[in-house]
Design a protein around this motif. Structure first.
Motif, mmCIF file in Angstrom:
data_model
loop_
_atom_site.group_PDB
_atom_site.id
_atom_site.type_symbol
_atom_site.label_atom_id
_atom_site.label_comp_id
_atom_site.label_asym_id
_atom_site.label_seq_id
_atom_site.Cartn_x
_atom_site.Cartn_y
_atom_site.Cartn_z
ATOM 1 N N LEU A 1 0.831 -1.193 0.000
ATOM 2 C CA LEU A 1 0.000 0.000 0.000
ATOM 3 C C LEU A 1 0.869 1.247 0.000
ATOM 4 C CD1 LEU A 1 -1.756 -2.304 1.361
ATOM 5 C CD2 LEU A 1 -3.007 -0.466 2.426
ATOM 6 N N THR A 2 0.355 2.301 -0.602
ATOM 7 C CA THR A 2 0.996 3.610 -0.505
ATOM 8 C C THR A 2 0.562 4.239 0.814
ATOM 9 O OG1 THR A 2 -0.836 4.741 -1.568
ATOM 10 C CG2 THR A 2 0.914 3.910 -3.003
ATOM 11 N N ALA A 3 1.177 5.333 1.179
ATOM 12 C CA ALA A 3 0.786 6.034 2.406
ATOM 13 C C ALA A 3 -0.668 6.498 2.316
ATOM 14 C CB ALA A 3 1.713 7.212 2.656
ATOM 15 N N GLU A 4 -1.073 6.960 1.156
ATOM 16 C CA GLU A 4 -2.449 7.428 0.978
ATOM 17 C C GLU A 4 -3.443 6.286 1.160
ATOM 18 O OE1 GLU A 4 0.049 8.091 -1.254
ATOM 19 O OE2 GLU A 4 0.342 10.181 -0.667
ATOM 20 N N GLU A 5 -3.124 5.131 0.602
ATOM 21 C CA GLU A 5 -4.008 3.974 0.753
ATOM 22 C C GLU A 5 -4.069 3.504 2.199
ATOM 23 O OE1 GLU A 5 -3.511 1.938 -3.663
ATOM 24 O OE2 GLU A 5 -2.065 1.442 -2.082
ATOM 25 N N ALA A 6 -2.926 3.506 2.878
ATOM 26 C CA ALA A 6 -2.903 3.098 4.286
ATOM 27 C C ALA A 6 -3.720 4.063 5.139
ATOM 28 C CB ALA A 6 -1.469 3.018 4.793
ATOM 29 N N CYS A 7 -3.645 5.350 4.845
ATOM 30 C CA CYS A 7 -4.460 6.335 5.558
ATOM 31 C C CYS A 7 -5.940 6.040 5.360
ATOM 32 C CB CYS A 7 -4.158 7.747 5.070
ATOM 33 S SG CYS A 7 -2.592 8.421 5.602
ATOM 34 N N GLU A 8 -6.298 5.694 4.149
ATOM 35 C CA GLU A 8 -7.686 5.379 3.821
ATOM 36 C C GLU A 8 -8.160 4.148 4.591
ATOM 37 O OE1 GLU A 8 -9.533 3.833 -0.256
ATOM 38 O OE2 GLU A 8 -8.537 5.778 -0.436
ATOM 39 N N VAL A 9 -7.346 3.107 4.615
ATOM 40 C CA VAL A 9 -7.707 1.863 5.302
ATOM 41 C C VAL A 9 -7.809 2.085 6.806
ATOM 42 C CG1 VAL A 9 -6.888 -0.452 5.894
ATOM 43 C CG2 VAL A 9 -6.746 0.347 3.541
ATOM 44 N N LEU A 10 -6.843 2.787 7.373
ATOM 45 C CA LEU A 10 -6.789 2.983 8.817
ATOM 46 C C LEU A 10 -7.629 4.166 9.289
ATOM 47 C CD1 LEU A 10 -2.995 2.287 9.305
ATOM 48 C CD2 LEU A 10 -4.895 0.798 9.969
ATOM 49 N N LYS B 1 -2.353 11.732 7.462
ATOM 50 C CA LYS B 1 -0.971 11.428 7.094
ATOM 51 C C LYS B 1 -0.003 11.627 8.244
ATOM 52 C CE LYS B 1 -0.819 12.022 2.122
ATOM 53 N NZ LYS B 1 -0.146 12.695 1.017
ATOM 54 N N ASN B 2 -0.201 12.670 9.038
ATOM 55 C CA ASN B 2 0.721 12.915 10.155
ATOM 56 C C ASN B 2 0.701 11.763 11.150
ATOM 57 O OD1 ASN B 2 1.520 15.354 9.100
ATOM 58 N ND2 ASN B 2 0.128 16.568 10.355
ATOM 59 N N ALA B 3 -0.474 11.252 11.456
ATOM 60 C CA ALA B 3 -0.582 10.120 12.380
ATOM 61 C C ALA B 3 0.066 8.874 11.779
ATOM 62 C CB ALA B 3 -2.046 9.845 12.718
ATOM 63 N N LEU B 4 -0.146 8.655 10.482
ATOM 64 C CA LEU B 4 0.449 7.491 9.817
ATOM 65 C C LEU B 4 1.970 7.596 9.825
ATOM 66 C CD1 LEU B 4 0.040 4.876 8.097
ATOM 67 C CD2 LEU B 4 0.326 6.375 6.124
ATOM 68 N N TYR B 5 2.492 8.762 9.471
ATOM 69 C CA TYR B 5 3.947 8.920 9.439
ATOM 70 C C TYR B 5 4.561 8.777 10.835
ATOM 71 C CZ TYR B 5 3.679 10.277 4.541
ATOM 72 O OH TYR B 5 3.471 10.290 3.194
ATOM 73 N N ALA B 6 3.827 9.143 11.876
ATOM 74 C CA ALA B 6 4.310 8.932 13.242
ATOM 75 C C ALA B 6 4.416 7.435 13.537
ATOM 76 C CB ALA B 6 3.381 9.620 14.243
ATOM 77 N N LEU B 7 3.413 6.660 13.110
ATOM 78 C CA LEU B 7 3.456 5.205 13.303
ATOM 79 C C LEU B 7 4.600 4.578 12.507
ATOM 80 C CD1 LEU B 7 -0.337 4.267 13.064
ATOM 81 C CD2 LEU B 7 1.087 4.273 15.123
ATOM 82 N N LEU B 8 4.802 5.050 11.294
ATOM 83 C CA LEU B 8 5.882 4.524 10.465
ATOM 84 C C LEU B 8 7.245 4.879 11.047
ATOM 85 C CD1 LEU B 8 4.437 5.399 6.938
ATOM 86 C CD2 LEU B 8 4.573 3.129 7.981
ATOM 87 N N GLY B 9 7.389 6.102 11.499
ATOM 88 C CA GLY B 9 8.661 6.547 12.067
ATOM 89 C C GLY B 9 9.027 5.830 13.343
ATOM 90 N N SER B 10 8.022 5.500 14.158
ATOM 91 C CA SER B 10 8.285 4.807 15.421
ATOM 92 C C SER B 10 8.485 3.311 15.227
ATOM 93 C CB SER B 10 7.117 5.028 16.385
ATOM 94 O OG SER B 10 5.961 4.314 15.951
ATOM 95 N N GLY B 11 8.127 2.790 14.052
ATOM 96 C CA GLY B 11 8.241 1.358 13.807
ATOM 97 C C GLY B 11 7.038 0.570 14.287
#
Length: 63
Positions: A9-18, A22-32
């Motif tokens: 999934l792209t970041a946009e698709e993951a945002c849509e699913v979850l 984007k800021n919340a998603l990138y925080a999850l990605l950055g923290s692992g």
């Protein structure tokens, strides 16, 4: 639910699913907390990682 998406999934698709921004998603990605990888500047999120994240947060055994 995720049948319409490819295995990565792209970041946009993951945002849509979850259902998050984007800021919340990138925080999850950055923290692992949400497992993914970067291809250059672009994040790629495996569909299985999203499923595991949802199951872990909701205490479900399967999704």
């Amino acid at each position: 639910m995720l049948e319409q998406y490819d295995d990565l999934l792209t970041a946009e698709e993951a945002c849509e699913v979850l259902k998050m921004g984007k800021n919340a998603l990138y925080a999850l990605l950055g923290s692992g907390e949400l497992k993914a990888f970067r291809n250059g500047r672009v994040w790629r999120i495996p569909k299985q990682s999203v499923i595991e994240f949802i199951c872990g947060k909701s205490k479900l055994t399967s999704f």
